[in-house]
Design a protein around this motif. Structure first.
Motif, PDB file in Angstrom:
ATOM      1  N   GLU A  16       0.707  -1.344   0.043  1.00 22.96           N
ATOM      2  CA  GLU A  16       0.124   0.205   0.152  1.00 22.96           C
ATOM      3  C   GLU A  16       0.861   1.364   0.065  1.00 22.96           C
ATOM      4  O   GLU A  16       0.539   2.154  -0.833  1.00 22.96           O
ATOM      5  CB  GLU A  16      -1.121  -0.143   1.131  1.00 22.96           C
ATOM      6  CG  GLU A  16      -1.743   1.197   1.402  1.00 22.96           C
ATOM      7  CD  GLU A  16      -2.827   1.093   2.387  1.00 22.96           C
ATOM      8  OE1 GLU A  16      -3.470   2.243   2.745  1.00 22.96           O
ATOM      9  OE2 GLU A  16      -3.110   0.285   3.208  1.00 22.96           O
ATOM     10  N   PRO A  27      -6.437   4.578  -0.945  1.00 20.43           N
ATOM     11  CA  PRO A  27      -6.868   3.489  -0.464  1.00 20.43           C
ATOM     12  C   PRO A  27      -8.527   3.745  -0.420  1.00 20.43           C
ATOM     13  O   PRO A  27      -9.131   4.620  -0.358  1.00 20.43           O
ATOM     14  CB  PRO A  27      -6.529   3.186   1.198  1.00 20.43           C
ATOM     15  CG  PRO A  27      -5.301   4.474   1.125  1.00 20.43           C
ATOM     16  CD  PRO A  27      -5.370   5.242  -0.015  1.00 20.43           C
ATOM     17  N   GLY A  28      -9.054   2.740  -1.075  1.00 17.62           N
ATOM     18  CA  GLY A  28     -10.801   2.690  -1.016  1.00 17.62           C
ATOM     19  C   GLY A  28     -11.072   1.994   0.111  1.00 17.62           C
ATOM     20  O   GLY A  28     -10.743   1.795   1.198  1.00 17.62           O
ATOM     21  N   ARG A  29     -11.715   0.817  -0.188  1.00 17.22           N
ATOM     22  CA  ARG A  29     -12.251  -0.322   1.029  1.00 17.22           C
ATOM     23  C   ARG A  29     -11.173  -1.156   1.215  1.00 17.22           C
ATOM     24  O   ARG A  29     -10.132  -1.578   0.571  1.00 17.22           O
ATOM     25  CB  ARG A  29     -13.473  -1.144   0.209  1.00 17.22           C
ATOM     26  CG  ARG A  29     -14.499  -0.470  -0.093  1.00 17.22           C
ATOM     27  CD  ARG A  29     -15.483  -1.443  -0.867  1.00 17.22           C
ATOM     28  NE  ARG A  29     -14.972  -1.558  -2.095  1.00 17.22           N
ATOM     29  CZ  ARG A  29     -15.786  -2.550  -3.078  1.00 17.22           C
ATOM     30  NH1 ARG A  29     -16.858  -2.886  -2.845  1.00 17.22           N
ATOM     31  NH2 ARG A  29     -15.036  -2.747  -4.284  1.00 17.22           N
ATOM     32  N   ARG A  30     -11.286  -1.780   2.541  1.00 24.33           N
ATOM     33  CA  ARG A  30     -10.281  -2.499   3.271  1.00 24.33           C
ATOM     34  C   ARG A  30     -10.970  -3.847   3.475  1.00 24.33           C
ATOM     35  O   ARG A  30     -12.252  -3.908   3.857  1.00 24.33           O
ATOM     36  CB  ARG A  30      -9.635  -2.041   4.390  1.00 24.33           C
ATOM     37  CG  ARG A  30      -8.829  -1.036   4.279  1.00 24.33           C
ATOM     38  CD  ARG A  30      -7.989  -0.246   5.376  1.00 24.33           C
ATOM     39  NE  ARG A  30      -7.366   0.860   5.367  1.00 24.33           N
ATOM     40  CZ  ARG A  30      -6.232   0.801   4.423  1.00 24.33           C
ATOM     41  NH1 ARG A  30      -5.450  -0.588   4.167  1.00 24.33           N
ATOM     42  NH2 ARG A  30      -5.661   1.735   4.094  1.00 24.33           N
ATOM     43  N   PHE A  31     -10.241  -4.851   3.357  1.00 18.16           N
ATOM     44  CA  PHE A  31     -10.828  -6.168   3.395  1.00 18.16           C
ATOM     45  C   PHE A  31     -10.029  -7.010   4.480  1.00 18.16           C
ATOM     46  O   PHE A  31      -9.214  -8.022   4.430  1.00 18.16           O
ATOM     47  CB  PHE A  31     -10.821  -7.168   2.192  1.00 18.16           C
ATOM     48  CG  PHE A  31     -11.451  -6.245   0.862  1.00 18.16           C
ATOM     49  CD1 PHE A  31     -12.816  -6.243   0.696  1.00 18.16           C
ATOM     50  CD2 PHE A  31     -10.331  -5.629   0.025  1.00 18.16           C
ATOM     51  CE1 PHE A  31     -13.073  -5.578  -0.224  1.00 18.16           C
ATOM     52  CE2 PHE A  31     -11.013  -4.965  -1.154  1.00 18.16           C
ATOM     53  CZ  PHE A  31     -12.578  -4.799  -1.000  1.00 18.16           C
ATOM     54  N   VAL A  36      -6.671  -4.563   0.082  1.00 20.29           N
ATOM     55  CA  VAL A  36      -7.151  -3.147  -0.102  1.00 20.29           C
ATOM     56  C   VAL A  36      -7.231  -2.676  -1.566  1.00 20.29           C
ATOM     57  O   VAL A  36      -6.623  -3.264  -2.337  1.00 20.29           O
ATOM     58  CB  VAL A  36      -6.043  -2.282   0.817  1.00 20.29           C
ATOM     59  CG1 VAL A  36      -4.735  -2.072  -0.042  1.00 20.29           C
ATOM     60  CG2 VAL A  36      -6.699  -0.798   0.994  1.00 20.29           C
ATOM     61  N   GLU A  37      -8.177  -1.939  -1.726  1.00 21.61           N
ATOM     62  CA  GLU A  37      -8.872  -1.398  -2.829  1.00 21.61           C
ATOM     63  C   GLU A  37      -7.911  -0.113  -3.002  1.00 21.61           C
ATOM     64  O   GLU A  37      -7.933   0.766  -2.081  1.00 21.61           O
ATOM     65  CB  GLU A  37     -10.008  -1.122  -3.015  1.00 21.61           C
ATOM     66  CG  GLU A  37     -10.552  -0.552  -4.176  1.00 21.61           C
ATOM     67  CD  GLU A  37     -12.319  -0.152  -4.046  1.00 21.61           C
ATOM     68  OE1 GLU A  37     -12.992  -0.839  -4.992  1.00 21.61           O
ATOM     69  OE2 GLU A  37     -12.599   0.140  -3.003  1.00 21.61           O
ATOM     70  N   PRO A  44      -9.750   0.087 -10.477  1.00 17.82           N
ATOM     71  CA  PRO A  44      -9.471  -0.227  -9.201  1.00 17.82           C
ATOM     72  C   PRO A  44      -8.332  -1.274  -9.362  1.00 17.82           C
ATOM     73  O   PRO A  44      -8.362  -2.195  -9.936  1.00 17.82           O
ATOM     74  CB  PRO A  44     -10.552  -0.711  -8.581  1.00 17.82           C
ATOM     75  CG  PRO A  44     -11.779  -0.803  -9.754  1.00 17.82           C
ATOM     76  CD  PRO A  44     -11.259  -0.044 -10.923  1.00 17.82           C
ATOM     77  N   TYR A  46      -6.486  -4.148  -6.584  1.00 19.26           N
ATOM     78  CA  TYR A  46      -6.811  -4.560  -5.295  1.00 19.26           C
ATOM     79  C   TYR A  46      -5.393  -5.309  -5.143  1.00 19.26           C
ATOM     80  O   TYR A  46      -4.931  -6.248  -5.615  1.00 19.26           O
ATOM     81  CB  TYR A  46      -7.938  -5.723  -5.403  1.00 19.26           C
ATOM     82  CG  TYR A  46      -9.310  -5.025  -5.887  1.00 19.26           C
ATOM     83  CD1 TYR A  46     -10.069  -4.779  -4.543  1.00 19.26           C
ATOM     84  CD2 TYR A  46      -9.423  -4.700  -6.889  1.00 19.26           C
ATOM     85  CE1 TYR A  46     -11.073  -4.183  -4.733  1.00 19.26           C
ATOM     86  CE2 TYR A  46     -10.739  -4.193  -7.200  1.00 19.26           C
ATOM     87  CZ  TYR A  46     -11.488  -3.778  -6.159  1.00 19.26           C
ATOM     88  OH  TYR A  46     -12.596  -3.373  -6.063  1.00 19.26           O
TER      89      TYR A  46
END
Length: 135
Positions: A16, A27-31, A36-37, A44, A46
């Motif tokens: 990242e 950074p967008g969504r985190r999993f 991380v997106e 996008p 990932y």
């Protein structure tokens, strides 16, 4: 049709940091701890945590290896200023594989991210690929 890009890494925090610093992605969504997106490009990206030595499926014999490598599929980042982009990528941790070269269509530099994935920086000049297209 849309597409997205998945990049396997063995250290999410380092990946990242590299991709946000080198390419200005956010950074967008985190999993959870698995991914991380990253947003800010045309698709996008990932970042997915996959330990070295693992395979995609039980049927795949090849194992993930984060040593330096090039695959037939890699990312080309189109930039307005190759020298500035090269400086930014190297400062973020990229390794230069081939210094910038100029062609009829533009300039290119080959690099590797900290996880061994090869990528190119491209700066189109003139009409870009149309300079060499047959049609």
């Amino acid at each position: 049709m849309d597409f997205l890009v998945n990049i396997d890494v063995d250290n999410l925090a380092s990946a990242e940091a590299f991709y946000t610093r080198a390419f200005g992605l956010t950074p967008g969504r985190r999993f959870a701890a698995d991914g991380v997106e990253l947003l800010g490009g045309p698709a996008p990206i990932y970042l997915l945590v996959k330990p070295s030595g693992t395979s995609a499926t039980p049927q795949v014999r090849d194992r993930r290896d984060y040593r330096q490598h090039w695959t037939p599929v890699h990312l080309d980042w189109v930039v307005d200023d190759l020298d500035a982009a090269l400086d930014r990528a190297v400062a973020a941790g990229a390794r230069v594989e081939q210094a910038p070269a100029t062609h009829a269509w533009g300039r290119i530099a080959l690099l590797a991210d900290p996880f061994g994935h090869g990528f190119c920086l491209l700066q189109f000049l003139g009409r870009g690929y149309d300079e060499i297209a047959d049609t």
